[in-house]
Design a protein around this motif. Sequence first.
Motif, PDB file in Angstrom:
ATOM      1  N   ARG A   1       5.033  18.423 -13.430  1.00 15.11           N
ATOM      2  CA  ARG A   1       6.247  18.914 -14.052  1.00 15.11           C
ATOM      3  C   ARG A   1       6.109  18.968 -15.571  1.00 15.11           C
ATOM      4  N   ALA A   2       5.416  17.955 -16.125  1.00 14.91           N
ATOM      5  CA  ALA A   2       5.211  17.915 -17.571  1.00 14.91           C
ATOM      6  C   ALA A   2       4.435  19.133 -18.056  1.00 14.91           C
ATOM      7  N   ASN A   3       3.388  19.512 -17.299  1.00 14.18           N
ATOM      8  CA  ASN A   3       2.575  20.682 -17.663  1.00 14.18           C
ATOM      9  C   ASN A   3       3.433  21.944 -17.647  1.00 14.18           C
ATOM     10  N   GLU A   4       4.319  22.062 -16.632  1.00 15.79           N
ATOM     11  CA  GLU A   4       5.189  23.236 -16.530  1.00 15.79           C
ATOM     12  C   GLU A   4       6.126  23.327 -17.723  1.00 15.79           C
ATOM     13  N   ILE A   5       6.680  22.171 -18.106  1.00 19.46           N
ATOM     14  CA  ILE A   5       7.622  22.151 -19.242  1.00 19.46           C
ATOM     15  C   ILE A   5       6.914  22.516 -20.526  1.00 19.46           C
TER      16      ILE A   5
ATOM     17  N   ASP B   1       0.837  -1.203   0.000  1.00 21.71           N
ATOM     18  CA  ASP B   1       0.000   0.000   0.000  1.00 21.71           C
ATOM     19  C   ASP B   1       0.873   1.255   0.000  1.00 21.71           C
ATOM     20  N   THR B   2       1.955   1.203   0.789  1.00 18.27           N
ATOM     21  CA  THR B   2       2.881   2.338   0.846  1.00 18.27           C
ATOM     22  C   THR B   2       3.543   2.559  -0.501  1.00 18.27           C
ATOM     23  N   TRP B   3       3.949   1.466  -1.153  1.00 18.27           N
ATOM     24  CA  TRP B   3       4.555   1.569  -2.479  1.00 18.27           C
ATOM     25  C   TRP B   3       3.578   2.184  -3.482  1.00 18.27           C
ATOM     26  N   MET B   4       2.342   1.699  -3.451  1.00 17.74           N
ATOM     27  CA  MET B   4       1.333   2.201  -4.383  1.00 17.74           C
ATOM     28  C   MET B   4       1.093   3.691  -4.181  1.00 17.74           C
ATOM     29  N   LEU B   5       1.077   4.113  -2.912  1.00 23.45           N
ATOM     30  CA  LEU B   5       0.886   5.531  -2.610  1.00 23.45           C
ATOM     31  C   LEU B   5       2.051   6.353  -3.154  1.00 23.45           C
ATOM     32  N   SER B   6       3.259   5.829  -3.003  1.00 24.00           N
ATOM     33  CA  SER B   6       4.448   6.522  -3.497  1.00 24.00           C
ATOM     34  C   SER B   6       4.415   6.642  -5.014  1.00 24.00           C
ATOM     35  N   ILE B   7       3.980   5.559  -5.678  1.00 24.39           N
ATOM     36  CA  ILE B   7       3.893   5.573  -7.147  1.00 24.39           C
ATOM     37  C   ILE B   7       2.862   6.599  -7.611  1.00 24.39           C
ATOM     38  N   THR B   8       1.711   6.637  -6.916  1.00 23.22           N
ATOM     39  CA  THR B   8       0.660   7.593  -7.269  1.00 23.22           C
ATOM     40  C   THR B   8       1.159   9.025  -7.121  1.00 23.22           C
ATOM     41  N   GLU B   9       1.872   9.298  -6.020  1.00 24.71           N
ATOM     42  CA  GLU B   9       2.411  10.635  -5.795  1.00 24.71           C
ATOM     43  C   GLU B   9       3.443  11.004  -6.854  1.00 24.71           C
ATOM     44  N   MET B  10       4.250  10.000  -7.234  1.00 25.57           N
ATOM     45  CA  MET B  10       5.241  10.244  -8.280  1.00 25.57           C
ATOM     46  C   MET B  10       4.571  10.554  -9.615  1.00 25.57           C
ATOM     47  N   GLU B  11       3.487   9.833  -9.923  1.00 25.13           N
ATOM     48  CA  GLU B  11       2.747  10.087 -11.168  1.00 25.13           C
ATOM     49  C   GLU B  11       2.211  11.516 -11.202  1.00 25.13           C
TER      50      GLU B  11
END
Length: 386
Positions: free
Chosen positions: A379-383, A363-373
């Motif tokens: 960042r993509a929008n800013e670029i 669950d912790t990993w999934m949360l980290s992946i979601t936050e990274m996404e």
Amino acid sequence: MKNCLSFNMSGAANYLSEQKKTTNKELASEWTEIEELYNEKLWNELTIKLGTFVKHPALQNEEALVQLYQNFLSTFETKINPYGLVEILAVVVGHISDKHEANNFLEKLKEKVKICDEAVWLCKVMQGQIQLEHLNDLEATKKIIEDLKEILEEAGNVTPVHGKYYMLASQYYRLVGQHSDYYRAGLQFLGCSIDDFPLDDWPQQAFFLGLAALLGEGIYNIGELLAHPILQSLTHTENDWLIDLLKAFNSGDINKFESMKPKWSKIADLAAQEVKLRQKISLLCLMEMTFKRPANQRTISFGEIAAETKLPLNEVEILVMKALAQGLVRGHIDQVAGVVNMTWVQPRVLDRTQVASMASTLDTWMLSITEMEKLIESRANEILTN
């Protein structure tokens, strides 16, 4: 040769005719059915029938069974399924009082059934049982176990002989005190033959396996035994404490281990190996500490390890080196910082608590992946806008 065969068949017919004269109506009916199958040359059906018939209560003596073989079975033994023949003759062999003679009988039988590997393997296992249980020839038993080990491992599939072999091997290893080998063979036996294993024997087998799991060198995967239904046969017996002790080892719970000392120390083998037991549970404790932590938080200080394992601080590095040397964990020691950086822990069969811990980690990993996404999208929008 033709006259000899005719004589044998005639002898078999006379033998069957005599057996049907018994005053036991049920037994007479059985003999009649066997005679019909024999006359019709229905060898497969006759083999199946004899497999049950030789276990009839009225036949459970050496004279009756030996006569059955000499006057009847021997006249057509080459015509029936070799493995089925050995299974039938296993009952006969079991009633031969002279065990040297029984062993020689099996030696000759191997030649007769050599066209079938499984039949030969079963003969060898039966010889091993005789050597171990009756002739007390440990060297002969050991040779049979070693000769069959590689053959059965490379068989490609589990045969009916596997369970019998692992029972023989486990009995031998327990007798000579090879705890690790006994534990592995015992579990393999349960995996092959648990459905045929008498329920009354479950508690004793569970107790022996439990002790072997604790005393065996290199046995750190206790979860497989904890997950097996045979262990629950100890519930409400005088040895039910062993279940809790095994759970304590599996989770590296040193406090539980120490609190249970009044119980486990009553077992001479455990009391005599207290130092080794302490070393094993300390290693399991280290494994559990590593397992519980997220992959990015596996830098563990010597102080934390000392507190969990109840070891002096100056003994922690030795414990970690042992764990690394035995392949229980992977990582490297930072002596200057007084920490160990763990990268991997040996896979084990997990209990429910450990599975729940892993689920939490996922669950912790999934949360980290979601936050990274979300971060990447931002960042993509800013670029793109720039």
